[in-house]
Design an enzyme around this catalytic site. Structure first.
Site, PDB file in Angstrom:
ATOM      1  N   GLU A  45       0.835  -1.206   0.000  1.00 30.93           N
ATOM      2  CA  GLU A  45       0.000   0.000   0.000  1.00 30.93           C
ATOM      3  C   GLU A  45       0.870   1.258   0.000  1.00 30.93           C
ATOM      4  O   GLU A  45       1.847   1.355   0.749  1.00 30.93           O
ATOM      5  CB  GLU A  45      -0.898  -0.009   1.237  1.00 30.93           C
ATOM      6  N   LYS A 114      -9.045   3.385  -2.661  1.00 34.10           N
ATOM      7  CA  LYS A 114      -9.448   2.743  -1.409  1.00 34.10           C
ATOM      8  C   LYS A 114     -10.846   3.205  -1.018  1.00 34.10           C
ATOM      9  O   LYS A 114     -11.132   4.410  -0.973  1.00 34.10           O
ATOM     10  CB  LYS A 114      -8.433   3.088  -0.316  1.00 34.10           C
ATOM     11  N   CYS A 150      -5.939  -2.663   1.861  1.00 28.48           N
ATOM     12  CA  CYS A 150      -5.928  -2.824   3.316  1.00 28.48           C
ATOM     13  C   CYS A 150      -7.319  -2.815   3.948  1.00 28.48           C
ATOM     14  O   CYS A 150      -7.995  -3.834   3.947  1.00 28.48           O
ATOM     15  CB  CYS A 150      -5.014  -1.781   3.957  1.00 28.48           C
ATOM     16  N   SER A 176      -0.182  -2.611   7.104  1.00 25.61           N
ATOM     17  CA  SER A 176      -0.835  -3.079   8.326  1.00 25.61           C
ATOM     18  C   SER A 176       0.177  -3.118   9.465  1.00 25.61           C
ATOM     19  O   SER A 176       1.050  -3.989   9.492  1.00 25.61           O
ATOM     20  CB  SER A 176      -1.422  -4.477   8.088  1.00 25.61           C
ATOM     21  N   GLY A 295      20.196  -1.590  35.833  1.00 27.29           N
ATOM     22  CA  GLY A 295      18.817  -2.046  35.954  1.00 27.29           C
ATOM     23  C   GLY A 295      18.344  -2.732  34.695  1.00 27.29           C
ATOM     24  O   GLY A 295      18.990  -2.674  33.639  1.00 27.29           O
ATOM     25  N   ASP A 297      15.666  -2.202  32.681  1.00 30.24           N
ATOM     26  CA  ASP A 297      15.179  -1.422  31.534  1.00 30.24           C
ATOM     27  C   ASP A 297      16.325  -0.967  30.639  1.00 30.24           C
ATOM     28  O   ASP A 297      16.262  -1.090  29.408  1.00 30.24           O
ATOM     29  CB  ASP A 297      14.379  -0.208  32.017  1.00 30.24           C
ATOM     30  N   ASN A 374      15.058  14.416  41.488  1.00 30.92           N
ATOM     31  CA  ASN A 374      14.912  14.768  40.081  1.00 30.92           C
ATOM     32  C   ASN A 374      16.158  15.458  39.527  1.00 30.92           C
ATOM     33  O   ASN A 374      16.477  15.322  38.331  1.00 30.92           O
ATOM     34  CB  ASN A 374      13.693  15.670  39.890  1.00 30.92           C
ATOM     35  N   GLU A 403       5.956   2.688  33.765  1.00 34.83           N
ATOM     36  CA  GLU A 403       6.433   3.939  34.339  1.00 34.83           C
ATOM     37  C   GLU A 403       5.786   5.147  33.669  1.00 34.83           C
ATOM     38  O   GLU A 403       5.368   6.098  34.343  1.00 34.83           O
ATOM     39  CB  GLU A 403       7.955   4.013  34.200  1.00 34.83           C
TER      40      GLU A 403
END
Length: 554
Positions: A45, A114, A150, A176, A295, A297, A374, A403
């Protein structure tokens, strides 16, 4: 008239806006299809434009360039080789369409617009395209082909119209996107269309990454008896040919040997790899840089980056503070060694002390709180962004969906960066993927075989290490509980009452609801990331930041 049609399906990784590059890829696919004796090449497509082109199609010059490329490709077909089904934006009678052109004999022999325009989730085609009329079959070398685009086959009307008007074979060109669990949905819908029409069906898909979206390919074909005749690779450009023979009962394909169906975690992991690889490569970054904390992640993000780009294009930085444990430093260094990447150490103690000294007169004797935590995260973000500016490497952020859902992330700190591979991956899935990658090396990975992180990284309690003896569970429910509630609220849009009826604690659900709602302003400022679920933050789930609807029971 022949009774055999050899169809080539080109599953291509295309580049939005790169018309010349896309045209070259389609021409190369056509040359390969010719070598294989194909009569017709089917491409994805909007293949000339790349998908999704979004507001690029509102530029008349872009649409004109796509139509000129289609005319060039049509002229190629004068050589007597394969015809081509190609997708592009097409302006006709003042309306702009998402179209499929059928090319053969040196000319455009048919155009189809389409009909069903999706306008949900990542799709907003009604914003830029007009729907075309319900299509009829295209006559191609003696075969009546039902060409769809599609969404046309996700709903029954178009395929039924094509069957009623004489189509012998349904062919859909597709953009898709991958979603966890979508393969089964696609196959079931295709089976529905086959049963309803009694016709065989071809699903020709694209592969590759485009910003947040990843296309998994996995093109396939079904015979009219619902048997699977072809399944193409996941997350890989490929070309396959399929021979259709006309019989007394209709067209029947000679079946291929089908590859085994990949497991779920394999697909999710490879989606992350492809999404990052194409984002970095198509945008011209030399590589990525990320903070490696010890860690899970950051360890998983580093593994994905190495599998996507190779170890030479991935750099890591350990940025310890006074609260960083010795085992975190050991685990970060071990991850870097296992992956074969450079890892520098830049302590942040001096930076945080300098910020504290500068700000102390303005704090008016206030006691330390999350502000100081922070500042540590923002000092790390500043270091990574400085290295990114100097080296040209894109900063890869490492936060996960759990998170980001509840705001457990620092703006201008650990949220600094250009892309996130875990943005749509819940923490429980992070654990599962880490176990999986330590035991498996995915297809086409550029990283090492074997373990990519120490087992301790996976098993130790998660912690941001921003204060003494901190763990994530000090301020969050256990991740298995949190993720179950979040999936109900985010993916399921369920109410408090529905989740309580499903067995969740009311106070926990109410708290998570509030955290989810209040963190919207952070998510709006987060970098893009690979879409994995049906409700990714950003494209799929868009809530107002200023929101007065605070009722907890709905």
């Amino acid at each position: 008239m022949t009774d055999t049609l050899t169809l080539a399906i080109a599953q291509l990784d295309l580049h939005v806006g790169a018309i010349d590059r896309n045209l070259a890829a389609i021409r190369a696919a056509r040359a390969e299809a010719a070598r294989r004796g194909a009569d017709l090449l089917v491409t994805p497509e909007l293949g000339i434009a790349g998908y999704p082109p979004e507001d690029l199609v509102l530029k008349p010059a872009f649409v004109a360039a796509c139509e000129a490329a289609a005319a060039e490709l049509a002229a190629d077909t004068a050589d007597g080789g394969p015809g081509v089904i190609v997708g592009l934006p097409w302006r006709a009678e003042g309306a702009l369409h998402n179209a499929a052109f059928v090319l053969d004999g040196g000319r455009i022999i048919a155009r189809r617009a389409k009909h069903e325009l999706p306008n949900y989730g990542v799709f907003d085609e009604k914003r830029v395209f007009a729907p075309g009329p319900a299509p009829g079959p295209v006559m191609f070398r003696g075969f009546r082909l039902g060409v769809m685009i599609c969404e046309d086959w996700w709903l029954p009307a178009v395929s039924e119209t094509l069957a009623e008007t004489g189509a012998e074979l349904l062919i859909s060109i597709n953009g898709s996107p991958f979603e966890d669990g979508k393969l089964g949905v696609r196959l079931q819908l295709a089976l529905n269309r086959v049963v309803e029409t009694g016709l065989p069906f071809v699903f020709a898909a694209m592969t590759g990454g485009q910003d947040e979206i990843v296309f998994d390919g996995a093109s396939f074909a079904l015979n009219a008896d619902r048997s699977l005749a072809l399944r193409m690779p996941h997350f890989r450009a490929a070309i396959e040919t399929l021979v259709w023979k006309r019989t007394t009962t209709g067209l029947v394909a000679e079946p291929h040997v089908l590859p085994p169906e990949p497991e779920r975690l394999d697909l999710v992991y490879r989606a992350m790899v492809m999404g990052l690889a194409d984002y970095v490569n198509k945008n011209g970054f030399p590589g990525v840089i990320l903070g490696l904390s010890g860690g899970i992640d950051s360890a998983l993000s580093a593994a994905v980056a190495v599998d996507a780009l190779g170890p030479a294009r991935v750099r890591a930085v350990m940025m310890p503070s006074r609260y960083t444990s010795a085992h975190s430093l050991e685990d970060a260094a071990a991850c870097a060694d296992l992956l074969g990447i450079r890892c520098d150490t830049v302590p942040i103690g001096g930076a945080t002390e300098a910020f504290a000294a500068v700000l102390e007169p303005l704090y008016e004797g206030r006691t330390p709180d999350i502000t100081e935590e922070n500042i540590q995260s923002r000092a790390r973000g500043l270091i990574l962004m400085a290295l990114s500016n100097k080296l040209g490497h894109m900063v890869l952020t490492t936060g996960n969906k759990s998170e980001m859902s509840v705001g457990y992330a620092t703006l201008y700190g650990d949220m600094c960066g250009g892309y996130s591979v875990l943005k749509d991956v819940y923490k429980t899935t992070v654990f599962a993927l880490s176990h999986w990658r330590n035991a498996n090396r995915p297809a086409d990975a550029l990283g090492p075989a074997g373990a990519v992180m120490p087992e301790r990284v996976i098993t130790k309690p998660p912690s941001a290490e921003l204060r003494e003896n901190q763990t994530d569970q000090d301020s969050l429910p256990p991740y298995d509980v949190l993720d179950a509630v979040l999936e109900g609220l985010v993916e399921g849009e369920k109410s408090i009452e529905e989740l309580v009826a499903a067995g969740h604690d009311r106070a926990t659900v109410a708290r998570v609801w509030k955290l989810l709602d209040r963190a919207e302003y952070k998510r709006r400022q987060a970098p893009p990331g690979v879409k994995i679920t049906a409700r990714a933050f950003g494209r799929d789930r868009r809530y107002p930041i200023t929101n007065g609807f605070t009722r907890l029971v709905g």
